[in-house]
Design an enzyme around this catalytic site. Structure first.
Site, PDB file in Angstrom:
ATOM      1  N   HIS A 158      37.755 -43.818  -8.899  1.00  0.00           N
ATOM      2  CA  HIS A 158      36.355 -43.359  -8.963  1.00  0.00           C
ATOM      3  C   HIS A 158      35.421 -44.357  -9.627  1.00  0.00           C
ATOM      4  O   HIS A 158      34.250 -44.440  -9.285  1.00  0.00           O
ATOM      5  CB  HIS A 158      36.283 -42.013  -9.702  1.00  0.00           C
ATOM      6  CG  HIS A 158      36.821 -40.882  -8.898  1.00  0.00           C
ATOM      7  ND1 HIS A 158      36.166 -40.368  -7.796  1.00  0.00           N
ATOM      8  CD2 HIS A 158      37.979 -40.199  -8.986  1.00  0.00           C
ATOM      9  CE1 HIS A 158      36.872 -39.396  -7.265  1.00  0.00           C
ATOM     10  NE2 HIS A 158      38.005 -39.281  -7.968  1.00  0.00           N
TER      11      HIS A 158
ATOM     12  N   GLU B 135      28.240 -39.932  -1.026  1.00  0.00           N
ATOM     13  CA  GLU B 135      28.003 -41.341  -0.708  1.00  0.00           C
ATOM     14  C   GLU B 135      26.825 -41.496   0.246  1.00  0.00           C
ATOM     15  O   GLU B 135      26.663 -42.521   0.891  1.00  0.00           O
ATOM     16  CB  GLU B 135      29.276 -41.969  -0.114  1.00  0.00           C
ATOM     17  CG  GLU B 135      29.644 -41.535   1.295  1.00  0.00           C
ATOM     18  CD  GLU B 135      30.452 -40.228   1.345  1.00  0.00           C
ATOM     19  OE1 GLU B 135      30.386 -39.452   0.346  1.00  0.00           O
ATOM     20  OE2 GLU B 135      31.113 -39.981   2.353  1.00  0.00           O
TER      21      GLU B 135
ATOM     22  N   ASN C 101      37.450 -44.662  -2.574  1.00  0.00           N
ATOM     23  CA  ASN C 101      37.639 -43.904  -3.811  1.00  0.00           C
ATOM     24  C   ASN C 101      39.104 -43.661  -4.105  1.00  0.00           C
ATOM     25  O   ASN C 101      39.577 -43.842  -5.231  1.00  0.00           O
ATOM     26  CB  ASN C 101      36.932 -42.549  -3.684  1.00  0.00           C
ATOM     27  CG  ASN C 101      35.797 -42.411  -4.685  1.00  0.00           C
ATOM     28  OD1 ASN C 101      35.643 -43.260  -5.554  1.00  0.00           O
ATOM     29  ND2 ASN C 101      35.009 -41.377  -4.539  1.00  0.00           N
TER      30      ASN C 101
END
Lengths: 428, 206
Positions: free
Chosen positions: A322, A352, A317
């Site tokens: 993102h 996640e 990320n």
């Protein structure tokens, strides 16, 4: 020469009123029935002019009728269908009476034409007239009800999705709203199985369900999925009701549908993770609780929880942004959906992390599925993110386990998988 | 429908007798109701109920509201006398017979229609039966208001097989009154009417 010696006895015995009168309205005979019902004695009226006793009669009309009778030697009549047009005679009936005076049927027949005399016969037809009035009233009520029924039928026809079917599920009738909603022509529906309306691909509304309902001759309601003529899928709430005849034999069925697609969409939104389209945590908890509640689990047929965590997701990320992170989550969700077995329950746990419930497995089977999932993620091809891997922790339900205990063991196994180098499966 | 029982002679005599009867009716109305008019030459047909229905529909306009008076008559020659008058003619008749300043009431109109029917049926049928040397009994007439020309109910269509239809039109131009007359007799009456006409023919030519 009179052939009956005492005609007055005969006339007095009649259950009708009889007046013998001349064309100047002089009363020559007033029978007993009239005496009783009018309260006027023959001694007072015979020889007198009827106008003295009944000035309200239209004597011009009466005179014409007498003249017609005498001229044609044939009876004439007063109209008896509306208000009384001759004598006003009070009625003594007390129960259920609509009329306070008698409704009369009056016939004027020739008596002695040479002396300008006629015989007026007066029949009390009040009961008949009352029945007629009652009937007219009932007919008006029925007509009003019919109008209301017609209006309501029109409202139903244009607004409600209703099909009438026979015991073979073939369409007998459909409302206009049904035709419009599904986009078919009425003629193309009549006589066809109802399943035709719902498209070949509709398994939820296979005739089987409906046939079972019909075979049981009972009312049924439930949700069905259907397809419009243009292929769009919709959800319907269906209520099936048998229609019986006078002998309580079922002749047909009505199926009333209500479009619940919007409700279904809202329902789906409330249980779906918007990014991955998997079940959200709330739905997962609900299913998890139900699975724990089932009592039939044993060592060989238990259920398993797999916790899946994408390796180094924070770094991914931070490095790629993102958008790439979201893409990885979406692709992972998709590959997991494609890899799990039918009946397995997959959800986004949070961040996640994903969770999967596998019913009817033992340890070996659970580990095998977990390995397949790990491998599928590893095979993902997302150029902007590089190689993606995930660590998986597996726990198997044991008697006495709670949701918390099972999650804790899967978490511990996941922690071990991370500790032991990631991209691997551990169980606990 | 082809009539196997009635010869051309029978029909001619019947037409002649009905003509006399109708002429009589015109005179009676002039005398009793002070209405001067004329009646068309009667048409006589022998038909079934379907034919009668067609005949009535052809004679009476579809949009017309009618006062329909039916009166039965019995005897060797029996049947049904029907007098059909439009609502506007009936209103004019009401004005004429009740000569009130205000419009006649519904009851006045109905009674006026009954009165005219009385005279028509009594004169026409009585004269006809008188010519045929027989007697007739009249029953109480009844009037109903019917929208359109559907005077025969579907049930009636099934009831009779052969009907003699005598129809004519009366016109009282001064009073603006028009009406249709139908005299109907059924099945078995044809035979007795034929016998009565045979007697009449014998009487005429003997």
């Amino acid at each position: 020469m009179p052939t009956i010696p005492y005609p007055n006895i005969l006339l007095d015995a009649l259950e009708i009123g009889v007046i013998i009168i001349d064309d100047q309205f002089k009363v020559r005979y007033w029978n007993k029935w009239l005496e009783i019902n009018t309260g006027i004695e023959p001694a007072k009226i015979v020889g007198e002019n009827l106008q003295t006793f009944y000035p309200q009669i239209d004597y011009k009309v009466f005179s014409r009728k007498i003249r017609t009778t005498l001229r044609l030697h044939s009876p004439t009549f007063y109209d008896a269908s509306l208000q009384n047009r001759f004598l006003e005679i009070p009625r003594t009936k007390i129960t259920t009476s609509l009329l306070t005076t008698m409704q009369l049927q009056v016939t004027i027949a020739p008596y002695i034409p040479e002396q300008s005399m006629v015989m007026v016969s007066i029949y009390d037809i009040s009961d008949l007239h009352e029945l007629k009035l009652n009937l007219q009233h009932q007919m008006q009520t029925i007509a009003k009800l019919n109008d209301e029924l017609y209006r309501e039928k029109a409202i139903i026809d244009s607004n409600l999705l209703i099909a009438k079917i026979d015991s073979d599920c073939c369409v007998l009738e459909v409302t206009q709203a049904f035709v419009t909603f599904f986009g078919y022509k009425r003629e193309s529906l009549l006589g066809r199985p109802l399943s035709y309306v719902f498209g070949e691909g509709s398994i939820d509304f296979d005739s089987k369900h409906m046939r079972d309902v019909i075979a049981s001759q009972q009312r049924w309601s439930g949700e069905v999925k259907a397809f419009l003529e243009n292929g769009d899928g919709i959800w319907l709430d269906a209520v099936v009701n048998p229609i019986t005849d006078d002998n309580h034999e079922i002749r047909s069925y009505t199926v009333i549908f209500h479009d619940i697609s919007d409700k279904k969409r809202i329902e789906l939104l409330s249980i779906t993770d918007p990014l991955t389209k998997l079940f959200n945590r709330r739905k997962f908890d609900e299913v998890f609780e139900q699975m724990i509640m089932r009592q039939h689990w044993n060592k060989d047929a238990s259920f398993s929880l797999i916790m899946i965590d994408i390796d180094h997701f924070k770094r991914l990320n931070d490095t790629y942004g993102h958008q790439v992170g979201d893409k990885v989550l979406m692709e992972t969700a998709q590959v997991l959906t494609q890899t799990v077995r039918t009946g397995d329950v997959l959800a986004r746990w949070g961040g996640e992390e994903f969770a999967c419930l596998l019913p009817d497995v033992n340890v070996e089977k659970a580990l095998h599925v977990a390995q397949k999932l790990r491998s599928a993620i590893e095979m993902l091809d997302i150029p902007e993110a590089g190689v993606i891997t995930a660590s998986l922790g597996v726990s198997l339900y044991k008697i006495g386990d709670t949701e918390e205990s099972l999650i804790q063991r899967a978490d511990t196994a996941l922690y071990r998988a991370k500790e032991n180098g990631r991209n691997r499966v551990e169980s606990y | 429908m082809e009539n196997k029982q009635f010869s051309g002679d029978h029909l001619d005599v019947l037409k002649e007798l009905v003509n006399i009867a109708v002429g009589n009716a015109t005179a009676s109305i002039a005398d009793l109701l002070q209405a001067f008019g004329r009646m068309h030459i009667p048409q006589i047909t022998i038909s079934d109920m379907e034919g009668l229905n067609r005949h009535i529909k052809n004679s009476i306009p579809e949009q017309q509201q009618n006062y329909v008076t039916k009166q039965l008559f019995g005897g060797v020659f029996s049947g049904e006398f029907i007098f059909v008058i439009s609502d506007s003619s009936a209103l004019n008749l009401g004005y004429h017979l009740y000569d009130a300043d205000e419009p006649p009431s519904e009851g006045d109109i109905l009674d006026a229609v009954i009165e005219l029917t009385n005279i028509l049926s009594a004169t026409i049928i009585s004269r006809l039966t008188e010519e045929l040397n027989t007697k007739v009994q009249f029953f109480v007439p009844s009037t109903e208001i019917i929208a359109g020309n559907d005077l025969i109910s579907p049930e009636d269509l099934l009831n009779y097989h052969q009907i003699i239809i005598i129809s004519t039109q009366m016109e009282f131009e001064h009073q603006n009154i028009n009406g249709q007359i139908f005299i109907l007799t059924k099945d078995e009456m044809i035979e007795s009417l034929k016998a009565l006409i045979d007697q009449k023919l014998e009487e005429l030519y003997s």
